[in-house]
Every structure is written in C-alpha cells, then in structure tokens.
Design a protein around this motif. Sequence first.
Motif, PDB file in Angstrom:
ATOM      1  N   VAL A 104      -2.820   2.326  11.689  1.00 51.47           N
ATOM      2  CA  VAL A 104      -3.723   1.264  11.269  1.00 51.47           C
ATOM      3  C   VAL A 104      -3.633   0.038  12.359  1.00 51.47           C
ATOM      4  O   VAL A 104      -2.569  -0.539  13.117  1.00 51.47           O
ATOM      5  N   ASN A 161       1.418  -1.516  -0.226  1.00 49.32           N
ATOM      6  CA  ASN A 161       0.138   0.115  -0.332  1.00 49.32           C
ATOM      7  C   ASN A 161       1.012   1.170  -0.133  1.00 49.32           C
ATOM      8  O   ASN A 161       1.096   2.017   0.833  1.00 49.32           O
ATOM      9  N   THR A 171      -7.736   3.873   4.664  1.00 49.29           N
ATOM     10  CA  THR A 171      -6.347   3.882   3.196  1.00 49.29           C
ATOM     11  C   THR A 171      -6.564   2.976   2.246  1.00 49.29           C
ATOM     12  O   THR A 171      -5.748   2.993   1.587  1.00 49.29           O
ATOM     13  N   SER A 174     -11.813   3.601   0.091  1.00 47.54           N
ATOM     14  CA  SER A 174     -10.572   4.385   0.724  1.00 47.54           C
ATOM     15  C   SER A 174     -11.192   5.544   1.266  1.00 47.54           C
ATOM     16  O   SER A 174     -11.855   6.195  -0.633  1.00 47.54           O
ATOM     17  N   GLU A 224       2.225   4.693  -0.534  1.00 51.33           N
ATOM     18  CA  GLU A 224       1.071   6.256   0.000  1.00 51.33           C
ATOM     19  C   GLU A 224       0.885   6.817  -1.205  1.00 51.33           C
ATOM     20  O   GLU A 224       2.043   7.475  -1.654  1.00 51.33           O
ATOM     21  N   SER A 273      -0.130   2.921   7.262  1.00 50.53           N
ATOM     22  CA  SER A 273      -0.917   2.256   6.469  1.00 50.53           C
ATOM     23  C   SER A 273      -0.001   1.786   5.192  1.00 50.53           C
ATOM     24  O   SER A 273      -0.721   1.558   4.643  1.00 50.53           O
ATOM     25  N   THR A 310      -5.082  -2.206  -2.472  1.00 45.22           N
ATOM     26  CA  THR A 310      -3.999  -1.235  -2.319  1.00 45.22           C
ATOM     27  C   THR A 310      -3.170  -0.496  -2.913  1.00 45.22           C
ATOM     28  O   THR A 310      -3.646  -0.253  -4.409  1.00 45.22           O
ATOM     29  N   LEU A 364       0.254  -1.927   5.043  1.00 42.08           N
ATOM     30  CA  LEU A 364      -0.767  -3.169   4.818  1.00 42.08           C
ATOM     31  C   LEU A 364      -0.582  -3.611   2.976  1.00 42.08           C
ATOM     32  O   LEU A 364      -0.512  -2.808   2.390  1.00 42.08           O
TER      33      LEU A 364
END
Length: 816
Positions: free
Chosen positions: A133, A51, A164, A199, A53, A146, A215, A149
């Motif tokens: 999270v 995931n 997210t 999300s 960002e 996050s 993700t 993940l």
Amino acid sequence: MSNNSKSVKTQNLQITDSTENDAEIQDLLNTSSEGLTSEEALRRRDAGYGNAESQSPMKSTLHIVLEHVVTPFNLLNLILASIVFFVAIKQPKYFVNILFLGVAIINTVSGIIQEIKARKEVQRLSLLSQPRVLAVRDGIVKEISSEELVIGDLIELHSEDQLTVDARLVSGINFEVDESLLTGESDAVYKKAGDHLLSGCFVVSGRGMAIVEQTGAETYAARITREAKKIRQMNSEMMQALNKVVKTLGIAIIIIGILMLVSKLIIHPLDDWRGVLISTVAALVGMVPEGLVLLTSVAFVVGVIRLSAHNVLVQKMSSIETLARIDTLCVDKTGTITSGRMNVVGIHTIDGNELSELEKQAIAHALEALNDRNATARAILEYLKPNSAFQDQFEIENYYSFSSEKKWSGVHYAKQGTWIIGAPEIVLSAKQQRKYLADLKNRITKDKRLLAVMKSDQALPDNKNLVDDLAIVCFIEIEDELRENAQEIFDFSAKQGVEIKIISGDNPHTVQAIAHKAGIQHLEHAIDMSTLPEGEDYSTIVECYELFGRVTPFQKKELIAALQKNGHSVAMVGDGVNDVPALKQADCSVAIAQGSDAARVSADLVLMENDLSKMIPTVYEGRRVINNIERAAVLFLTKTVYMTLLAFVFIFLPNRFPLFPIQMTLIGSGVIGMPGFFLSLIPNRNRVSGNFLPKVMKVALPAGITGTVAVLLHQLGMYFFDFPEGYHSTISLIILLTISELVLWKACQPFDKYTLAIWLLSVATVLLAVFLLPDLFFLTKLDLHGLIYALGFIVMIPLLFFIVKRIYMKFTQINL
C-alpha cells in the motif's frame, strides 16, 4: 502502485464521527496530511493498533514433532519395547525382537520430515499474494506492506488498489469502488469524502486519500474471516474411518493383552514365562496397523508438495481427498467463471460504416483523460489504443465524471465538441432507443453489454444533465472475459458426473448466458432467489434448478446446506467476502488467490494462479491418495484382523502365542509397510467409488479370517504330527507371509511395471530373510516332511481364501 516518494503539504485532517464512539480511537484518527511519523506508527503498532495479516494458523516445528511423536501407538510401542528389553537382559537372544520399535521410529521421523517439507511449500505460496500500500509517513508517500499499517495512517488510493483495512475517504476525484467481494454485486459504487471504505473492496476509478479506521481483527473482512476460521469437523472419510479403527483397537489391545497374560501366567501358567511375555508383545504389536495412519498422512503431505508445483495452496490436507469425492460443484460468476476483466467484441455504427481514426481517438482520449480504470474503460482503451499524434486535436475544456447514479461520463473538447459514453438506456433519447436500440439488442447475445457513444457540438450545462441534440456516434459491444481454462474444469466435471450449480448475486439471465459461453451445460432451469419469501425450504429448489441468481451470502450458505442435506458432497469455488459463509459450509472450499483475504483464509484450497483448471490435478491427486491408501489399508488391516483373532483365540489355547516380535517386523516391513509406501506414491487416476472402510474390509476381513483358520489348522497339525517345537512358530510365520503376499498380489492389480516390481521386491525380501537369516527371525530349519507340510499350506491358502471370501460375500448380501 508507484514506488516513488513525494512530499505533501501540511493540513489537519479531522474526522468527527468515528465508527466507534471511543475517545482514544477518535484521537488516533486526527491525522495531518503529513501522515504519521515513523516513531508514532511504531508506537501504535506496539500498542495493538497494527494490521497483523489474518492467516491460516501454521504449525510450529515443535508442534509437528510432538504431534508425530506423542501418539497412543508410539506410547504402546515404547511400553512393549520396555518389556522386551526387560526380558532380554537375562536372555540376550531376545534383544533382536526390539527391532519393531525401529519401524515406529522410521515412520515417525519420515512423517515429521514430510510435514515440515510441506509446511515450507505452503509458506512459500502464502507469500505470493502479500499486498503493498501507499501510506504517507513523515510527510512522504511510501510504499509499505499492508501489515505495517496502523489506525490513523493516511493512505493514497488509486485504481486497482484493494483495501486491506477499513478506512474513511478524506478526499477523492471520480472515486468509485467495486464491493462485489463483499456484496456479490458487480456494479461500481461512487464514494464521496466522509464515506466508509470497507476492507476487501477494490478501487475501480479515480484516486483518493483515506484515513485508516480499523485494522487487523477489527476490520469488516476480518470479522467475517473469524467466522470462517471456526474449526469445522474433519470431513476426510478415510481419516474418520481409520480413527474409529484405531480407537477400537486401542481398547481391544489392552483387554486382550491383560487376558493373555492372566491366562498364560496365572490360570494356565507356562514354564517359559519370558517366552510368554515376548510372544504376547508379538501379538499386541501385530494387532496395531503400525504406519497406516502415518502412511495416510504422508500420502496427503506428498499431495500437498505435488500440488504446490501446480501453484495450488493446500490449507487443509484432507481437502485433497474431499475434492475427489464431490458430486456437486458450486461456483460464483463474478471473479470465478469470469476474470473481472472486459473485452470489446466490436463497434456498431448506425450507418454500418467503420469509425474514422479521429472518432476512435476522440473516444480513447476521453477515457484516458477521465482516468477511468474500471474494467469497461480498460477494455475500450486497450481496443482503441490512444495515439499521442492526435493530442493537439483533443484539448479538453470540461470533464464530466462518471457516477453509478447517472451511468455516463464524458469530456468537452475545444475543437471536437462534447463526447459522452454511457448506458444506452440513459444517454439515448426515447426516439433513438425505439429506432436503433431494440433491433441492435436483438442481434447480440445476452452475455454481451452495450455502451453508447454520443456527440454534440455544445457543452453540457453541468455535470448531471445532458443536452437534447446528442447524436449517436456508435455502440460499443463488450463482454466479460472468462477465467483462463475455465471451460476445461467444467468439461472435466461434466465427464466425471459432477453436477455444476451456478450461485451468483447477478441477474440470472445474464449469468445463464455467460455460463453457457463458459461451456457449462444443462443450465436450462434458472431462478431469481430475490423472488422467494423468507423461510423458504431449499431442499426441493436445489434439485430443480441449476442456476441461482440474485443470491445473498446467507442464501448461498443455505443452498449448499440443502444440497448436503439431500446427500450431496459439495465443493464451493468463490473469491469474495460474500462467499465466506458458503465456503465455510461446503465440504471442500476453493478460493481464487486474487480474491479477498477472507475468502483465502476460509478456503481449504487456494488457486494461486487464478486458474480453475488447476482443480483437475487436485482431483487426480485426491484419487491417487484415496485409491492407493485403500490398497495399502487392505494390507495393514488384513494383518490387524488375523492378529486380533489369533490373539483372542490363543487366550483359551494351552500354548503360548506362536510368533515373535521380530517375525511380525518381517511381515510388517517386507509385505506391508514397504510395499504400502510405494503403492501410495504411484499415479492412480481411477474414479473413486464406494465407502472407504467397507471397501477395504471386503478383502481384509476374509483374508484375515483365512490366515486365522490356517494357523489354527496348523496348531491341530502339530498334535497329529511329531514336528519339532520350532515348527510351531516357523510354519505359522510361513502361513501368514503367504496370505499377506496373496493380499499384496490382489492390491497390486491391475499389474503394470510399477506394481509388479513392488510385488516382486516384497517376495524377494521375504525369501532372502527366510533363507539367509533364519536365526535372526527365530526360524527352525524344515526337514523334507516339514517342507511338504508347509508347501501344502501354501497351496491350500489361495483355495481357502476363495471359499471364505465367497461365504463372506453371501453373508453380507443376505444382511443387506
């Protein structure tokens, strides 16, 4: 979120209908209640199921260095410096003329340092909102970033958590989410096992377990974010104007340089070919507005650093300028004008008496037991404050969970009976509504909402149906909490002549009442956009209305496009995924930090403290940049004008160009570069008016023509008077220093202690250089006649400038 770790029982959690009909993805979603092992999570992240960002791309240090070093003008300076070096090998006295390269090096290094410093500030602010999270790993609930993940992770969700990732709910108790960041609708949505969670949504009540389905770039929010990340055209008027000037000059420099060399070395060859090369370099160096583009960039970078002190994250430097030029500000209601929190205004009883403490505690304990953590429940709990001393009175036998469908919730106490809290239109009987509700609604303003509290001695038959003997306990009046200091920015905008447009997905009448409370004036004309047919032309609508309700994300974008089509410069403030298309369309986009990742990524500016009033220092910073760069640009472009005109004219004159590069360095540093830099940094809150380039050229062109005419008059004077050859260059330099100082005088007005000090410092620098270092600057000592001659030009130049400017103004007015 809790930081505690806890073990969980093992069972298989299989989802049979993945969002993608892909066997591999389906296999990844077969997760046990012990979650993934750390090793498996690492393997999946390495396989591309992590995931990562979504962030605005950050320039590397190498990218910044190359961007500042490898420029057309730096290349030109290097070539010209090489020519000077070649000539100076035989005549070392010319080596000093290579110092103009030092100015370019200082400018470049300064720009690199400032941008790296600004990047550090941006990185610091970007780290403030990284989400955490709760995920089940190795059979234990752990708090992780996050970004850690992966698809197939089992996550635990509680009230106030924001997703997210895209997930599928496995189990939930009283589980509702707020999808307003995605849809613009503020009503909570009830979710049951098997439902999708997108999300960007928030959990507003209950708790649940979910399996991560998508993700990173494949999430719903990220797909919209990708659209938001598409590069928009640079909308900085200053940078666009300067880029045009730079491109035009780049062509002119090549043509004039070639023609001058051909003229002085081939067609009308002069004996001193080394002097011709050096003077040609001087002409070409003088044509370049060296440092102006860099100074503009540095001014923006300084703005980024200053705004970081106000916790404003600048993701696009030119937005500092754009925000200062807007004439229309568009804002959403939910999360923008309001904070997303609710406050209790008061409690109304049908007999006018206050509630007893037991009744207050019955309401408070019911909400506490139901674990409702939506904005309404939190507001009531904060107002009534549950007291544990009453705990023995409120033993609960039945829970009646809230859902958006039935719009009520409650409990049945063993001793106190059934207590229900919900929408009056639902929980009151028709007779009760006629008797009490209509009158009460007339007494409260439209920006408020009512909840009814009902009581019965008997328990409800089930979780869906009410009993007929519910008696009214009270009505609770609640209101949306306005953003902190929201009124400040709206008052400021009104005083600055900026028109406010409210664009919201909510009911226009409710939004209108809340907007009035926020201090937004002149919102008499509202429209429900859901009533308009598809394909409607919004060009007229945006001018007739100030408030737009029931607006879809696509309509938000079209409304802003219509405003731009009508000639408006538009800023958009938003916080949700549903705002992204509009944020992308706007000339300047502003996001609230607590909003969605997609909104933050797509915005030019992010308010990290969720405080709209922070837009005010941003506007002031934009004004500082624009007004001060206009001042500095007059200095740079005046030099560019007279050097370009003189270089062109001297192609056809028998003499070489009269100046040396070191003399241009004195003008460029002492009268233009140094004062221009200081001018760009001083505070300046004057309102921005006019277009950048025409406003600058209004002074620079007449001043440049004045300098050109004065130097040409001096060339004639050299024929009539028996002056030494050195006067050719010395008097020309004095003339150009005089006109440049005169322009600096005008740029520093109105004088204050800062601008006066800048002008006096420039004059002192020039005088010291001329009188103390004449040999360094190739100056010839003036005799009495030469002094009188030079003084005559110094006195004549202000008068000549006045005449040229008047002619220029009349000429431009006639053409307009």
